[in-house]
Scaffold this motif. Structure first.
Motif, PDB file in Angstrom:
ATOM      1  N   GLN A  43      29.080  52.668  47.846  1.00  0.00           N
ATOM      2  CA  GLN A  43      27.758  52.066  47.995  1.00  0.00           C
ATOM      3  C   GLN A  43      27.976  50.588  48.280  1.00  0.00           C
ATOM      4  OE1 GLN A  43      24.731  51.410  44.616  1.00  0.00           O
ATOM      5  NE2 GLN A  43      24.296  53.509  45.284  1.00  0.00           N
ATOM      6  N   GLU A  44      27.158  50.018  49.158  1.00  0.00           N
ATOM      7  CA  GLU A  44      27.429  48.663  49.646  1.00  0.00           C
ATOM      8  C   GLU A  44      27.689  47.629  48.552  1.00  0.00           C
ATOM      9  OE1 GLU A  44      25.492  45.222  52.572  1.00  0.00           O
ATOM     10  OE2 GLU A  44      24.424  47.087  52.211  1.00  0.00           O
ATOM     11  N   PRO A  45      26.837  47.490  47.531  1.00  0.00           N
ATOM     12  CA  PRO A  45      27.111  46.482  46.500  1.00  0.00           C
ATOM     13  C   PRO A  45      28.438  46.723  45.784  1.00  0.00           C
ATOM     14  CG  PRO A  45      24.866  47.285  46.327  1.00  0.00           C
ATOM     15  CD  PRO A  45      25.573  48.203  47.281  1.00  0.00           C
ATOM     16  N   LEU A  46      28.732  48.009  45.511  1.00  0.00           N
ATOM     17  CA  LEU A  46      29.966  48.342  44.797  1.00  0.00           C
ATOM     18  C   LEU A  46      31.195  48.106  45.674  1.00  0.00           C
ATOM     19  CD1 LEU A  46      28.762  51.672  43.122  1.00  0.00           C
ATOM     20  CD2 LEU A  46      28.461  49.309  42.349  1.00  0.00           C
ATOM     21  N   ASP A  47      31.076  48.415  46.948  1.00  0.00           N
ATOM     22  CA  ASP A  47      32.174  48.161  47.886  1.00  0.00           C
ATOM     23  C   ASP A  47      32.447  46.660  48.003  1.00  0.00           C
ATOM     24  OD1 ASP A  47      32.250  50.869  48.292  1.00  0.00           O
ATOM     25  OD2 ASP A  47      31.158  50.817  50.196  1.00  0.00           O
ATOM     26  N   LYS A  48      31.386  45.860  47.947  1.00  0.00           N
ATOM     27  CA  LYS A  48      31.546  44.400  48.019  1.00  0.00           C
ATOM     28  C   LYS A  48      32.288  43.877  46.794  1.00  0.00           C
ATOM     29  CE  LYS A  48      27.637  43.084  50.950  1.00  0.00           C
ATOM     30  NZ  LYS A  48      26.337  42.349  51.005  1.00  0.00           N
ATOM     31  N   VAL A  49      32.000  44.456  45.632  1.00  0.00           N
ATOM     32  CA  VAL A  49      32.720  44.071  44.408  1.00  0.00           C
ATOM     33  C   VAL A  49      34.209  44.340  44.581  1.00  0.00           C
ATOM     34  CG1 VAL A  49      33.118  44.680  41.991  1.00  0.00           C
ATOM     35  CG2 VAL A  49      30.783  44.343  42.823  1.00  0.00           C
ATOM     36  N   ARG A  50      34.530  45.535  45.059  1.00  0.00           N
ATOM     37  CA  ARG A  50      35.936  45.910  45.245  1.00  0.00           C
ATOM     38  C   ARG A  50      36.636  44.983  46.244  1.00  0.00           C
ATOM     39  NH1 ARG A  50      35.274  50.543  47.349  1.00  0.00           N
ATOM     40  NH2 ARG A  50      36.192  50.306  49.418  1.00  0.00           N
ATOM     41  N   THR A  51      35.981  44.703  47.366  1.00  0.00           N
ATOM     42  CA  THR A  51      36.561  43.832  48.383  1.00  0.00           C
ATOM     43  C   THR A  51      36.777  42.421  47.843  1.00  0.00           C
ATOM     44  OG1 THR A  51      35.483  45.086  50.154  1.00  0.00           O
ATOM     45  CG2 THR A  51      36.254  42.876  50.701  1.00  0.00           C
ATOM     46  N   GLY A  52      35.781  41.908  47.129  1.00  0.00           N
ATOM     47  CA  GLY A  52      35.907  40.567  46.553  1.00  0.00           C
ATOM     48  C   GLY A  52      37.043  40.483  45.549  1.00  0.00           C
ATOM     49  N   PHE A  53      37.192  41.524  44.741  1.00  0.00           N
ATOM     50  CA  PHE A  53      38.263  41.595  43.737  1.00  0.00           C
ATOM     51  C   PHE A  53      39.636  41.548  44.414  1.00  0.00           C
ATOM     52  CE2 PHE A  53      41.226  44.153  41.179  1.00  0.00           C
ATOM     53  CZ  PHE A  53      41.094  43.567  39.919  1.00  0.00           C
ATOM     54  N   ILE A  54      39.828  42.391  45.422  1.00  0.00           N
ATOM     55  CA  ILE A  54      41.122  42.459  46.116  1.00  0.00           C
ATOM     56  C   ILE A  54      41.403  41.166  46.878  1.00  0.00           C
ATOM     57  CG2 ILE A  54      42.407  43.663  47.932  1.00  0.00           C
ATOM     58  CD1 ILE A  54      40.919  46.229  47.072  1.00  0.00           C
ATOM     59  N   ASP A  55      40.381  40.593  47.520  1.00  0.00           N
ATOM     60  CA  ASP A  55      40.554  39.341  48.258  1.00  0.00           C
ATOM     61  C   ASP A  55      40.988  38.206  47.340  1.00  0.00           C
ATOM     62  OD1 ASP A  55      39.881  40.600  50.580  1.00  0.00           O
ATOM     63  OD2 ASP A  55      37.915  39.651  50.821  1.00  0.00           O
ATOM     64  N   LYS A  56      40.411  38.165  46.133  1.00  0.00           N
ATOM     65  CA  LYS A  56      40.789  37.111  45.186  1.00  0.00           C
ATOM     66  C   LYS A  56      42.226  37.285  44.719  1.00  0.00           C
ATOM     67  CE  LYS A  56      40.248  33.537  42.580  1.00  0.00           C
ATOM     68  NZ  LYS A  56      40.267  32.195  43.202  1.00  0.00           N
ATOM     69  N   LEU A  57      42.630  38.522  44.464  1.00  0.00           N
ATOM     70  CA  LEU A  57      44.022  38.774  44.076  1.00  0.00           C
ATOM     71  C   LEU A  57      44.975  38.310  45.178  1.00  0.00           C
ATOM     72  CD1 LEU A  57      44.022  42.318  42.402  1.00  0.00           C
ATOM     73  CD2 LEU A  57      44.049  40.082  41.290  1.00  0.00           C
ATOM     74  N   GLN A  58      44.617  38.608  46.422  1.00  0.00           N
ATOM     75  CA  GLN A  58      45.460  38.208  47.548  1.00  0.00           C
ATOM     76  C   GLN A  58      45.548  36.694  47.639  1.00  0.00           C
ATOM     77  OE1 GLN A  58      44.723  40.276  51.211  1.00  0.00           O
ATOM     78  NE2 GLN A  58      45.573  38.634  52.470  1.00  0.00           N
ATOM     79  N   GLN A  59      44.424  36.024  47.432  1.00  0.00           N
ATOM     80  CA  GLN A  59      44.419  34.562  47.457  1.00  0.00           C
ATOM     81  C   GLN A  59      45.331  33.980  46.368  1.00  0.00           C
ATOM     82  OE1 GLN A  59      40.771  32.592  46.218  1.00  0.00           O
ATOM     83  NE2 GLN A  59      41.052  30.985  47.724  1.00  0.00           N
ATOM     84  N   GLU A  60      45.439  34.701  45.261  1.00  0.00           N
ATOM     85  CA  GLU A  60      46.264  34.231  44.145  1.00  0.00           C
ATOM     86  C   GLU A  60      47.727  34.662  44.270  1.00  0.00           C
ATOM     87  OE1 GLU A  60      45.401  32.234  41.755  1.00  0.00           O
ATOM     88  OE2 GLU A  60      43.294  32.068  42.327  1.00  0.00           O
ATOM     89  N   GLY A  61      48.074  35.273  45.404  1.00  0.00           N
ATOM     90  CA  GLY A  61      49.477  35.602  45.648  1.00  0.00           C
ATOM     91  C   GLY A  61      49.864  37.042  45.410  1.00  0.00           C
ATOM     92  N   TYR A  62      48.902  37.899  45.076  1.00  0.00           N
ATOM     93  CA  TYR A  62      49.187  39.313  44.854  1.00  0.00           C
ATOM     94  C   TYR A  62      48.760  40.097  46.097  1.00  0.00           C
ATOM     95  CZ  TYR A  62      49.640  37.862  40.002  1.00  0.00           C
ATOM     96  OH  TYR A  62      50.031  37.230  38.858  1.00  0.00           O
TER      97      TYR A  62
END
Length: 320
Positions: A43-62
């Motif tokens: 669902q769009e809001p839930l997918d956005k949560v997942r994408t934001g979570f993964i993007d932040k991890l990537q920004q932090e070096g993971y």
């Protein structure tokens, strides 16, 4: 002389090799981590949560495929699937992310040892995921999409000052959904508003519930609830016929509302990712991290319904 030179060269090469190994060992981000993500439904809001979570991890070096492996499972809206996925996740990951209340409840019930980040949970205390917002006292913490009911009603009443009876359909079996109805009643009472509720069990109940509620009220508020958000086209069709203003708590509900006042789910996912990073680095445990709410909220207007109800963005902005 030549032998000594070659000997020095050999020593230098060995030293460089040892230094390289030491440097690699000194880089904690090279350690491969395992993260499990369990989500109730696409669902769009839930997918956005997942994408934001993964993007932040990537920004932090993971980065997935380098020092991170993500195991993502979607339950397709089935509670039995959630339980099965949660049991499969037991002890397999460094950290788990649960998206939606029921996913977090299933995960925490199955595994109390692996750190759990949840999002977007409207009221994690009422859902029994934490004992207190400031001090979770469980192995779970995360981010909440709870919308300040007073602010939402400020906007709604500014645009429709003659409203006296408010209604809300909500899922009685979902703690967060029921909690939002209770908060609407509490805030409504402060303003002299009569608040009426209509319960649903699944999307099949929505059309009947909306039609029934429309006869009793002159305005409606939609809670942040996955069942209701999934039924937005049904709500939109019914609302169009009744000509009753509806205020949503989630931009994904806009099709059925004259306006929505809610969070940015991508940003909320990034907040959850930042919390996860602190746990992955060993800086914090879930109990050290208070549950976080959104930093800002967005008012979004539906032009079609606004025209039908003769209001503008400025009318709602007066409620700030």
């Amino acid at each position: 002389m030549k032998r000594k030179t070659w000997r020095y060269v050999g020593i230098a090469l060995v030293t460089m090799g040892l230094l390289t190994v030491a440097l690699r060992m000194d880089q904690p981000q090279q350690k491969s981590l395992e993260i499990g993500i369990i989500q109730l439904i696409e669902q769009e809001p839930l997918d956005k949560v997942r994408t934001g979570f993964i993007d932040k991890l990537q920004q932090e070096g993971y980065q997935e495929g380098k020092n991170l492996h993500i195991r993502y499972r979607n339950a397709n809206g089935d509670q039995a699937n959630l339980t099965s996925i949660a049991q499969q996740f037991i002890g397999r990951h460094t950290l788990n992310l649960a998206i939606t209340t029921v996913a977090a409840q299933a995960m925490l019930q199955s595994d109390q040892q692996t750190p759990l980040i949840f999002s977007p949970i409207t009221d994690p205390k009422q859902a029994k995921l934490v004992k207190a917002w400031d001090h979770p006292q469980t192995n779970a913490t995360g981010t909440s999409d709870q919308v300040p009911m007073d602010q939402l009603l400020n906007h709604f009443q500014a645009a429709f000052p003659k409203m006296r009876r408010l209604g809300m359909i909500y899922n009685a079996s979902e703690a967060n959904s029921k909690g939002q109805f209770e908060r609407l009643k509490e805030e409504g009472a402060k303003r002299g508003l009569s608040v009426v509720g209509q319960t649903i069990a699944n999307t099949n109940d929505v059309a009947t519930a909306i039609k029934s509620l429309a006869l009793k009220v002159d305005g409606m508020v939609l809670p942040t609830d996955n069942t209701i958000t999934s039924a937005i086209p049904i709500i939109a069709a019914t609302v169009k016929e009744t000509n009753i203003p509806v205020m949503g708590s989630d931009a994904a509900q806009l099709e059925a509302c004259v306006a929505t006042y809610g969070v940015d789910y991508y940003t909320l996912g990034r907040q959850a990712g930042r919390m996860a990073t602190q746990i992955l680095r060993g800086q914090k445990s879930p109990n050290d991290l208070p549950v976080e709410t959104a930093k800002r909220f967005e008012l979004t207007l539906n032009p079609a319904f606004a025209e039908q109800l003769h209001v503008t963005q400025a009318d709602f902005e007066e409620g700030k």
